[in-house]
Scaffold this active site. Sequence first.
Site, short mmCIF file in Angstrom:
data_model
loop_
_atom_site.label_atom_id
_atom_site.label_comp_id
_atom_site.label_asym_id
_atom_site.label_seq_id
_atom_site.Cartn_x
_atom_site.Cartn_y
_atom_site.Cartn_z
N PRO A 90 -1.49 2.83 -5.10
CA PRO A 90 -2.00 1.72 -4.31
C PRO A 90 -1.99 0.45 -5.16
O PRO A 90 -2.18 0.50 -6.37
CB PRO A 90 -3.43 2.15 -3.96
CG PRO A 90 -3.79 3.17 -4.97
CD PRO A 90 -2.51 3.83 -5.40
N HIS A 91 -1.71 -0.68 -4.53
CA HIS A 91 -1.64 -1.92 -5.28
C HIS A 91 -2.01 -3.11 -4.39
O HIS A 91 -1.93 -3.02 -3.16
CB HIS A 91 -0.25 -2.12 -5.90
CG HIS A 91 0.87 -1.96 -4.93
ND1 HIS A 91 1.33 -0.72 -4.52
CD2 HIS A 91 1.63 -2.86 -4.27
CE1 HIS A 91 2.32 -0.87 -3.67
NE2 HIS A 91 2.52 -2.16 -3.49
N ALA A 92 -2.40 -4.19 -5.06
CA ALA A 92 -2.82 -5.38 -4.32
C ALA A 92 -2.70 -6.60 -5.23
O ALA A 92 -2.80 -6.50 -6.45
CB ALA A 92 -4.27 -5.22 -3.86
#
Length: 154
Positions: free
Chosen positions: A65-67
């Site tokens: 997951p990344h942001a």
Amino acid sequence: MQLSNIVKPGAVRTYPQVTSKKRLFQDIADLAHQVYGLDASQTLDSLQERESLGPTGVGNGVALPHARLHGLDTVAGVFVKLDKPLDFDAVDRQPVDLVFALFAPKDSGVDHLKALALVSRTLRDNDLRAKLRANSDPAALHAILTSGPGMQAA
């Protein structure tokens, strides 16, 4: 760019019982707040928003997951090992037990992509994943992640 520059030792944890992706993202957001001072609410919202675009389970029990976040100066990461694998809608339909959450400045371009490629390449290594799964000590997990050949971006 090296993994040791992306993930601090305090940003590595094991979680014995996570029951949902939402709960996991909350735990990751709280950890990112503790270690990097990131706004937990913004981090959680950004992780969920990115996940709504498509699952970040990349296969072999791994999720990335990344942001992109406001208020961040450099790429930062959180690594979590789950004792009980979690359904992540991964491409291979296997549950996930190794999660590397990556956070980048909102306006970062190539650095974010280089970091994501580095983490992906690192966690593609069968031996490394086996070592991570065989350990529960956060310090050992950090050492495994950040040592060895190939742990550097091009």
